[in-house]
Design a protein around this motif. Structure first.
Motif, PDB file in Angstrom:
ATOM      1  N   GLY A   1      78.268 110.788  53.203  1.00 34.76           N
ATOM      2  CA  GLY A   1      77.202 110.310  52.334  1.00 34.76           C
ATOM      3  C   GLY A   1      77.498 108.951  51.715  1.00 34.76           C
ATOM      4  O   GLY A   1      78.630 108.624  51.386  1.00 34.76           O
ATOM      5  N   ILE A   2      76.433 108.150  51.531  1.00 32.13           N
ATOM      6  CA  ILE A   2      76.526 106.792  51.009  1.00 32.13           C
ATOM      7  C   ILE A   2      75.723 106.708  49.719  1.00 32.13           C
ATOM      8  O   ILE A   2      74.611 107.234  49.637  1.00 32.13           O
ATOM      9  N   ARG A   3      76.303 106.033  48.742  1.00 30.17           N
ATOM     10  CA  ARG A   3      75.666 105.959  47.429  1.00 30.17           C
ATOM     11  C   ARG A   3      74.840 104.681  47.301  1.00 30.17           C
ATOM     12  O   ARG A   3      75.314 103.586  47.554  1.00 30.17           O
ATOM     13  N   PHE A   4      73.577 104.842  46.877  1.00 29.17           N
ATOM     14  CA  PHE A   4      72.707 103.721  46.555  1.00 29.17           C
ATOM     15  C   PHE A   4      72.410 103.733  45.056  1.00 29.17           C
ATOM     16  O   PHE A   4      72.580 104.758  44.391  1.00 29.17           O
ATOM     17  N   GLU A   5      71.965 102.614  44.547  1.00 33.48           N
ATOM     18  CA  GLU A   5      71.611 102.520  43.128  1.00 33.48           C
ATOM     19  C   GLU A   5      70.387 101.633  42.971  1.00 33.48           C
ATOM     20  O   GLU A   5      70.427 100.445  43.278  1.00 33.48           O
ATOM     21  N   PHE A   6      69.282 102.229  42.546  1.00 31.86           N
ATOM     22  CA  PHE A   6      68.009 101.526  42.385  1.00 31.86           C
ATOM     23  C   PHE A   6      67.610 100.832  43.697  1.00 31.86           C
ATOM     24  O   PHE A   6      67.375  99.621  43.751  1.00 31.86           O
ATOM     25  N   ALA A   7      67.543 101.624  44.761  1.00 29.70           N
ATOM     26  CA  ALA A   7      67.164 101.093  46.069  1.00 29.70           C
ATOM     27  C   ALA A   7      65.656 100.888  46.142  1.00 29.70           C
ATOM     28  O   ALA A   7      64.883 101.530  45.423  1.00 29.70           O
ATOM     29  N   ASN A   8      65.230  99.993  47.051  1.00 31.28           N
ATOM     30  CA  ASN A   8      63.814  99.709  47.281  1.00 31.28           C
ATOM     31  C   ASN A   8      63.436 100.173  48.685  1.00 31.28           C
ATOM     32  O   ASN A   8      64.295 100.314  49.560  1.00 31.28           O
ATOM     33  N   SER A   9      62.160 100.390  48.913  1.00 31.40           N
ATOM     34  CA  SER A   9      61.696 100.808  50.232  1.00 31.40           C
ATOM     35  C   SER A   9      61.554  99.593  51.148  1.00 31.40           C
ATOM     36  O   SER A   9      61.302  98.472  50.699  1.00 31.40           O
TER      37      SER A   9
END
Length: 569
Positions: free
Chosen positions: A372-380
């Motif tokens: 698993g990879i962590r994102f933070e406040f990602a956009n589409s």
């Protein structure tokens, strides 16, 4: 009377001696032939001991002695014994292919008196141990293991982990995943230690990108295999043509979380670099919001679109980065203060839905077999139809949706109650896309910001990866403000696979596809069902220990009986 001469018949003893002599001759012939004629057979179903062509090409380049020290010697629980055996068998295959590759298994904690000092030295070298809980029929004990190895070639040394970190996975599951990546780990280390750097990576500066300390671990890992240097676009204002010529001297440009808008001249420099085959790795936030801005008295902040003046470029290349936020039920966790007990503050972990925890489901070698990879406040990201091949590398879970901006973000959102109905038909949102092909210039049929006699509308085939989160490459800092390992969250103690993903992106863009294909190799190691073993312990003990003895006794009895019957006549 006539005498008949009869040939004397060989005695039983003579027959036995003849058979023994024949066996000795055959064994000597087989050993003598085996010394000169080498062949190994991989009878495993998944061909786990059959080395890939990329591995064989790396092995062939080892011209001098290369020593691999493996810190997996000693008494281990069953799972780590399996990792030890698989590592040893793989290294034996490496040695068989090239005798210059020599390996040695050692126990760094063998000396009880110097145990603490050995642990400290390994810590300083960046090799952290694993505390393993061994459960044997309900009895638990703790073991300290250093699942690491070091490759030494001349004056160069490279350390590499043998155990892959996986969130919420048991030790057995980690070992299975580690065995899958074992060939890649060893080959990658050998490749780093024997090869001289060739390709060059530019870290683009000048538009408010993250500083070197914030992406320190990412830079450190790139530096192990490639030349790397900062490249500022500030000089575009004075001499854009010279800036473009200098940028073309790099094989890859990394743009890590710009916060200031790009000028038209800067965009033309990047555009022409891309059109002429330059590779780019974009990590871009389309929305302005930081996690730190939530840690105030109100626990509230405003998220609003960030204008980087890149929309027309991305649109021309075939994607659209939307100014929204991805909210996902499959999320990483944050620690929040919930009160105090005496003089100590009490903390509790909550899932933070604006920090998606993304498990890759693509078969692309960049992300195959990754954790698993962590994102933070990602956009589409939307993909658009044009002549460019697009591959969605990462996407959110089924239970995710887009939140438009501007909008208020509150820490109290951790207590929101949700339902699967809230996400019906809204999930699987792309957040990382690979684009490959001949890119048309974003300035095609437009007035150029600066005159360029060598301007091209379309030229060589190139590649780029666009990730809708700048913080994916951001590492946390320790108490001395030094970079921690990329993907490690010091607040929850969890290590995400951000580093592996980004390094795969870099390797792929720089055409090092061979090693990535090794990493995506499938190895099938079925797990032992310990619950069934405990429930049927006596039967399992008889099958694994008693049954072989019974079979051996039956064959021994039959052999003795038939032998007596034969020679009794």
């Amino acid at each position: 009377m006539e005498t008949v001469n009869q040939t004397p018949q060989p005695t039983v003893k003579q027959k036995n001696l003849k058979q023994l002599f024949t066996i000795i001759i055959v064994l000597l012939a087989v050993n003598f032939g085996g010394y000169y004629l080498y062949k190994r057979f991989d009878l495993t179903q998944d061909k786990r001991y059959t080395l890939s062509p990329a591995t064989l090409s790396v092995i062939e380049e080892v011209k001098d002695p290369l020593y691999i020290d493996v810190f997996l010697e000693g008494q281990f629980p069953g799972e780590f014994k399996r990792l030890q055996d698989e590592t040893k068998q793989l290294l034996e295959e490496f040695h068989a292919r090239n005798s210059n590759i020599v390996f040695n298994f050692t126990n760094p904690l063998k000396d009880e008196d110097g145990r603490d000092q050995a642990v400290q030295e390994l810590y300083k070298m960046g090799m952290t141990p694993v505390s393993v809980t061994v459960d044997d029929k309900g009895k638990q004990s703790q073991e300290l293991v250093f699942p690491w190895a070091m490759a030494n070639y001349g004056k160069k040394t490279v350390k590499f982990p043998l155990l892959k970190n996986m969130l919420l996975a048991s030790t057995a599951e980690k070992v299975v995943s580690s065995v899958q990546h074992l060939e890649y780990a060893v080959t990658d280390a050998i490749n780093k230690v024997i090869k001289e750097k060739e390709k060059k990576v530019a870290i683009i500066k000048g538009n408010g990108e993250m500083n070197d300390r914030q992406i320190g671990d990412f830079i450190r890992n790139i530096r192990e295999s490639y030349y790397i240097a900062p490249f500022t676009l500030d000089s575009v204002a004075k001499n854009p043509e010279a800036t473009l010529r200098q940028l073309k001297g790099y094989d890859l440009a990394v743009i890590a979380k710009p916060t200031e808008a790009f000028s038209e001249q800067e965009k033309q420099v990047l555009d022409q670099y891309i059109v002429e085959g330059g590779k780019t790795l974009w990590m871009v936030d389309a929305v302005q919001i930081e996690m730190d801005s939530l840690y105030n008295d109100t626990g509230v902040t405003l998220a609003f679109p960030r204008d980087l003046n890149l929309n027309d470029m991305f649109f021309k290349y075939g994607i659209r980065l939307n100014p929204d936020l991805v909210k996902d039920e499959i999320a990483t966790r944050i620690k929040l203060a919930t009160g105090a007990q005496g003089s100590e503050t009490q903390f509790q972990e909550y899932p933070w839905r604006f920090s998606p925890f993304i498990y890759p489901d693509s078969k692309n070698p960049i992300v195959k077999n990754m954790d698993g990879i962590r994102f933070e406040f990602a956009n589409s990201i939307d993909t658009l139809k044009n002549g460019i091949d697009k591959t969605v590398l990462l996407r959110s879970s089924q239970y995710s949706r887009k939140i438009g901006t501007p909008t208020e973000i509150k820490l109290s959102m951790v207590e929101e109650e949700t339902s699967p109905k809230d996400y019906a038909g809204k999930g699987f949102i792309p957040v990382a896309v690979l684009l490959e092909g001949k890119f048309h210039s974003a300035f095609e049929n437009r007035v150029l910001p600066f005159k360029d006699a060598a301007f091209k509308k379309v030229d060589k085939a190139g590649k780029m990866i666009v990730i809708s989160d700048g913080d994916i490459a951001k590492n946390q800092l320790d108490k001395n403000f030094e970079p921690l390992e990329l993907g490690y969250d010091k607040w929850t103690g969890v290590l995400y696979d951000n580093k592996g993903f980004l390094m795969n992106c870099v390797n792929y863009l720089l055409d090092d596809k061979g090693l990535i294909n090794i990493r995506s190799k499938d190895v099938n190691l079925p797990l032992l069902d310990t619950q069934k073993v405990h429930e049927n312990y006596t039967a399992a003990q008889f099958i694994t220990v008693g049954l072989p003895i019974v079979i051996l006794a039956v064959f021994g009895f039959l052999f003795t009986y038939l032998r007596k019957k034969k020679y009794a006549k």
